[in-house]
Design a protein around this motif. Structure first.
Motif, PDB file in Angstrom:
ATOM      1  N   GLY A   1       0.862  -1.184   0.000  1.00  0.00           N
ATOM      2  CA  GLY A   1       0.000   0.000   0.000  1.00  0.00           C
ATOM      3  C   GLY A   1       0.883   1.212   0.000  1.00  0.00           C
TER       4      GLY A   1
ATOM      5  N   GLU B   1      -7.012   6.061  -2.605  1.00  0.00           N
ATOM      6  CA  GLU B   1      -8.131   5.144  -2.412  1.00  0.00           C
ATOM      7  C   GLU B   1      -8.040   3.959  -3.366  1.00  0.00           C
TER       8      GLU B   1
ATOM      9  N   ARG C   1      -5.794   1.694  -1.716  1.00  0.00           N
ATOM     10  CA  ARG C   1      -6.400   0.986  -0.597  1.00  0.00           C
ATOM     11  C   ARG C   1      -7.198  -0.205  -1.097  1.00  0.00           C
TER      12      ARG C   1
ATOM     13  N   HIS D   1      -6.344  -4.057  -0.071  1.00  0.00           N
ATOM     14  CA  HIS D   1      -7.317  -4.924   0.577  1.00  0.00           C
ATOM     15  C   HIS D   1      -7.636  -6.143  -0.263  1.00  0.00           C
TER      16      HIS D   1
ATOM     17  N   ARG E   1     -12.513  -5.294   5.806  1.00  0.00           N
ATOM     18  CA  ARG E   1     -11.743  -4.840   4.656  1.00  0.00           C
ATOM     19  C   ARG E   1     -12.530  -4.988   3.370  1.00  0.00           C
TER      20      ARG E   1
ATOM     21  N   SER F   1     -14.140   2.712  -0.375  1.00  0.00           N
ATOM     22  CA  SER F   1     -13.102   3.387  -1.151  1.00  0.00           C
ATOM     23  C   SER F   1     -13.554   3.616  -2.574  1.00  0.00           C
TER      24      SER F   1
ATOM     25  N   ALA G   1      -3.371   1.770   4.260  1.00  0.00           N
ATOM     26  CA  ALA G   1      -4.227   0.594   4.138  1.00  0.00           C
ATOM     27  C   ALA G   1      -4.144  -0.273   5.383  1.00  0.00           C
TER      28      ALA G   1
END
Lengths: 193, 381, 352
Positions: free
Chosen positions: B84, B117, B120, B124, B274, B281, B321
């Motif tokens: 991340g 984002e 992220r 995830h 997540r 996100s 993240a």
């Protein structure tokens, strides 16, 4: 042991077992659907992914119509590099063809194995000569062979349309939708390392 | 009916010393998410005691930063939490901008949010995949990777690299969006979100996963706070701490998004939270893509001459993240920072975990370690 | 007719050399062993291809058409690898373990009815032979785990042994229901008893089929029961310290076991070499040889096993044992009662 194992009633066990069976079947339904659909593999090297123009791959220098690189041997890229993987040796030219070319490039080696492809060298170049282009196929058998001399960076093929439009300095990139305000003073930041 | 929750710091098992065994989940291991060494003393199946040995990936990031200029330090931040990477760079740039008093243009703020984002979501998705591998469903890993490839392609179009983006720069970002990016991004996000029900059917709602993940590795909220957790791990325990909400940076206060919160603090909550964050996100990215259309202007504030911020110190933290990433930079007016310290989220999460693994079974250790979602680059720096 | 010396020797080898028809047995045995080895290679390839397509990728592609030769090269690679034995390990036990695991897997093929009259040895306790021979497998796993002198291997071996011997009970009970319904333990007899319809289409047979699938997965150490083996925490379980040829034998044994259990499932539940009863509309003349149906059904079963493996996550050891003792055993015991009821109800309709 000080822990008590969980004590489930028969009803809970039955529910767990049944739900295990049912959820397993649901998962298998998903899996079989993917089994019968097209795989997403791109079979390299027979097929290749299309890379964006600004992909930070190998280094390349721009050349003019006579095949002479635009490089003026100022050393900005070598100073900008965080890893010191550019080695430049230059000497004064006896008869400068133009006022900028006061130095002749003797050696310009980039250690491709050490480089981390951050692009700071390309941004530091005042001539927009050095760029990182979308090329990643340059494996070698020995690490010594990954030190790329200038000749390797001047590939004989002509630049593609996209590479001709390449600009390392983003302040001169056209914004996609809106008209740009007049260009601010100076390119990137910290051209010197 | 439920299992007792082990009290942190106290060995509950107390088995026969003759049955105890010292096992080593060595630095090379398929499921320690990097080079991490765990020394576990087990009694039968239960973990009596464990010690983490870190430092196998220590690369002297903070020391190296003292001999390089501020601009040269930015690409190094990508290598901390390499899964991340964007928030690390953002935290460092925020700290440097505070030191130098630089303003970031409006368009750059939007671009930063989009990049962070998207990153992220990619991080995830990797987590979802590795959670599958740790628990035995290898197919989940491939599915997570496939979706992640699509998101990484977007980030590659933005920045030019797939893992270490070097996108967020001091004073703005590196590049503007390419043509047709907004449509492509929306299509990708739609595809990713459409696959989440598949994940649910295959993995999240699977009874076997729930048996292995529910009520396992429970970390109560107070314990999590005391041990210094942050990020989704902390939020799964019920503590609503998100830097984007509690200490907003950039233009996060303009976007509408929920911060998912768990209730039990078990592995299952840390997993599902997540998945929900992926959805949130993508909401933010859509709003940012709409918001950026009306904003023109430069994408970076230029810096004139040599970059030498005034003497002083600055601390900036962002929501990475994995948790709360912070940079503390001290300047003495020179080209390089005098001191650069990284507050790394994975280090705090991992350190807190050492005490909390006691009392669980070995198979649960893998699940719990996977659910904390550490990256050893972030732990060791 | 006068026989020449060579001809009479061949005749005696076939008909009986001091009462033992050497060639009469040797040829089928060699054929079966060859089939097992070849089938293991093909199964490994199939596993990689099936897992690839399930995971939206392709599996082996480049070596041979569709990657068929990939397993051959992998097997050759394993054979030329250095055989590393830890210095503190027990060499004899480490050497014995792979073969103790491999031999029962191959012995089972002796009673398999591949087609009409295509059984190597038609024992009238065929199913009992299968069950008892397969229960020798855990011995090899314990030997492997202990002989490696490695805590992880030991843990893996112990867990695997616990799992395998626990799961034999519901397996035997499920098969017991079928034996009750068929009235015979001979494999040929079981196939013959399914000439009207397969056992899987009867209620006790269906429950026994599902239970037997689960126990087969556990006996094979496959997902969702592969905690002892491919556990990401135990590196590779009891085979951690094995390399080279011995590892190849373990690997081969796993796939030989897979094929064996698939064949048993097909024989006992799905009708063996007979055409499926749902295809009753096919005219007799269009019926294909029994081997063909057997091969198709076995392939389908193998595919089902692989499909399950690549879908489900892993169970923890205590959950696995709970499933066995608290779930499968009561179900199979109830199934036995159900089979009795079924027999009573349908006694008239079956020409037994």
């Amino acid at each position: 042991m000080a822990f008590s194992l969980p004590q489930y009633s028969w009803r809970e066990l039955w529910e767990k077992g049944w739900s295990g069976f049912v959820t397993a079947l649901k998962g298998m339904r998903v899996t079989i659907r993917y089994f019968f659909s097209r795989p997403t593999t791109v079979v390299y090297p027979y097929q290749r992914l299309e890379l964006p123009v600004y992909y930070r791959g190998r280094h390349r220098q721009r050349v003019d119509a006579n095949g002479i690189p635009w490089c003026i041997a100022c050393g900005s890229c070598a100073r900008a590099c965080p890893l010191e993987c550019i080695h430049i040796e230059a000497s004064a030219t006896p008869e400068p063809p133009d006022t900028k070319r006061r130095r002749k490039l003797d050696r310009f080696d980039i250690d491709l194995a050490r480089c981390m492809y951050c692009g700071l060298c390309a941004e530091a170049c005042p001539q927009d000569c050095l760029m990182l282009v979308a090329d990643y196929e340059y494996s070698a058998w020995r690490p010594q062979d990954l030190v790329a001399p200038l000749s390797v960076q001047l590939r004989p093929e002509p630049l593609s349309e996209a590479e001709l439009r390449y600009r390392a300095d983003p302040a001169s990139d056209p914004a996609p939708a809106k008209p740009k305000p007049p260009r601010e003073a100076s390119a990137g930041e910290g051209g010197e390392g | 009916m439920a299992e007792q929750v082990p009290v942190a710091g106290q060995t509950q098992v107390g088995g026969d010393p003759f049955e105890e065994m010292l096992v080593n989940m060595g630095p090379q291991h398929p499921s320690t998410h990097g080079v991490l060494r765990l020394l576990i003393r087990v009694s039968g199946e239960y973990v009596e005691d464990c010690r983490f040995h870190i430092g196998y990936l220590h690369r002297c990031h903070e020391k190296i930063s003292e001999s390089q200029t501020y601009v040269q330090n930015i690409p190094l931040s990508d290598r901390l939490d390499y899964v991340g990477a964007v928030p690390n760079g953002w935290a460092q740039c925020l700290a440097v901008e505070k030191l130098a008093g630089l303003e970031v243009p409006a368009r750059a703020e939007y671009l930063r949010v989009i990049a962070a984002e998207l990153q992220r979501i990619a991080s995830h998705l990797l987590f979802v995949g590795t959670m599958g591998t740790d628990l035995g469903a290898v197919t989940m890993f491939l599915f997570g990777m496939r979706e992640r490839e699509m998101v990484i392609d977007l980030l590659e179009a933005m920045s030019g690299a797939r893992l270490t983006y070097h996108y967020i720069r001091i004073g703005g970002v590196a590049r503007d969006l390419p043509d047709g990016f907004a449509e492509r991004a929306v299509r990708t996000l739609d595809t990713v979100l459409s696959r989440i029900p598949d994940y649910d059917d295959l993995f999240t709602n699977n009874r076997i996963l729930r048996e292995r993940a529910e009520r396992v590795g429970v970390i109560p909220a107070q314990t999590a706070l005391e041990h210094g957790f942050s990020g989704p791990t902390l939020r799964a325990s019920g503590v609503p701490y998100d830097v984007r909400r509690c200490d907003p940076y950039g233009i996060y206060d303009r976007f509408e998004f929920d911060v998912p919160l768990g209730s039990n603090g078990d592995v299952y909550d840390r997993f599902t939270i997540r998945l929900r964050e992926i959805e949130q996100s993508s909401r933010i990215v859509r709003q940012a893509l709409e918001g950026i259309e009306g904003v023109g202007g430069p994408i970076r504030t230029p810096i004139k001459g040599r970059f030498r911020p005034a003497p002083g110190w600055a601390y900036a933290h962002v929501e990475g993240a994995r948790g709360d990433v912070g940079y503390y930079i001290v300047s003495q007016g020179g080209d390089s920072p005098y001191r650069l310290k990284v507050r790394s989220p994975c280090f705090g999460n991992l350190a807190g975990l050492e005490h909390l693994i006691r009392g669980w079974k070995i198979a649960d250790v893998v699940a719990i370690l996977g659910s904390i979602d550490i990256v050893l680059g972030c732990v060791d720096r | 007719m006068e026989r020449g010396p060579i001809e009479s020797l061949v005749h005696r080898l076939f008909a009986g050399l001091y009462g033992i028809p050497v060639l009469g047995w040797l040829i089928p045995i060699v054929l079966v062993l060859g089939m097992v080895a070849l089938a293991a290679l093909v199964l490994i390839w199939l596993e990689r291809k099936v897992s690839g397509h399930i995971q939206s990728r392709r599996g082996p592609l480049h070596n041979g058409p569709h990657g068929l030769l990939q397993t051959v090269w992998d097997a050759l690679k394993l054979l030329v690898k250095e055989d590393i034995v830890p210095s503190s390990a027990d060499r004899l036990i480490m050497l014995m373990a792979p073969f103790v695991v491999f031999t029962p897997a191959v012995l089972v093929y002796v009673v398999m009815p591949f087609g009409k009259g295509w059984t190597v040895a038609n024992l009238n306790i065929g199913l009992l032979w299968v069950v008892s021979v397969l229960s020798l497998g855990p011995v090899g796993i314990i030997l492997g785990g202990w002989g490696s002198h490695n805590k992880w291997s030991l843990l893996g071996g112990m867990r695997s042994a616990a799992q395998l011997i626990s799961y034999e009970i519901p397996s035997v009970l499920a098969l017991g229901a079928i034996v009750m319904m068929a009235g015979t333990m001979s494999m040929d007899g079981l196939v013959a008893a399914q000439d009207q319809y397969e056992f899987v289409l009867t209620p006790p047979g269906l429950i026994a089929f599902v239970v037997y699938l689960v126990t087969a997965l556990a006996e094979l150490n496959r997902n969702p029961f592969d905690l002892p083996e491919a556990e990401s925490e135990l590196v590779a379980g009891f085979v951690t310290e094995y390399s080279g040829f011995k590892f190849a034998i373990f690997f081969l044994a796993e796939f030989a076991n897979l094929l064996a259990l698939s064949m048993i499932t097909v024989t006992v539940f799905l009708g063996g070499w007979q055409p499926p009863s749902v295809l009753f509309f096919l005219p007799d003349s269009a019926q294909l040889p029994g081997v063909f149906w057997f091969a198709i059904k076995t392939t389908v079963m193998v595919f089902v096993f692989q499909w399950i493996k690549w879908t489900l996550p892993r169970l923890r050891i205590d959950q696995m044992l709970n499933v066995c003792w608290k779930g499968l055993i009561p179900i199979t015991l109830g199934n036995l009662a159900l089979a009795c009821v079924w027999l009573l109800l349908t006694e008239k309709s079956w020409a037994r």
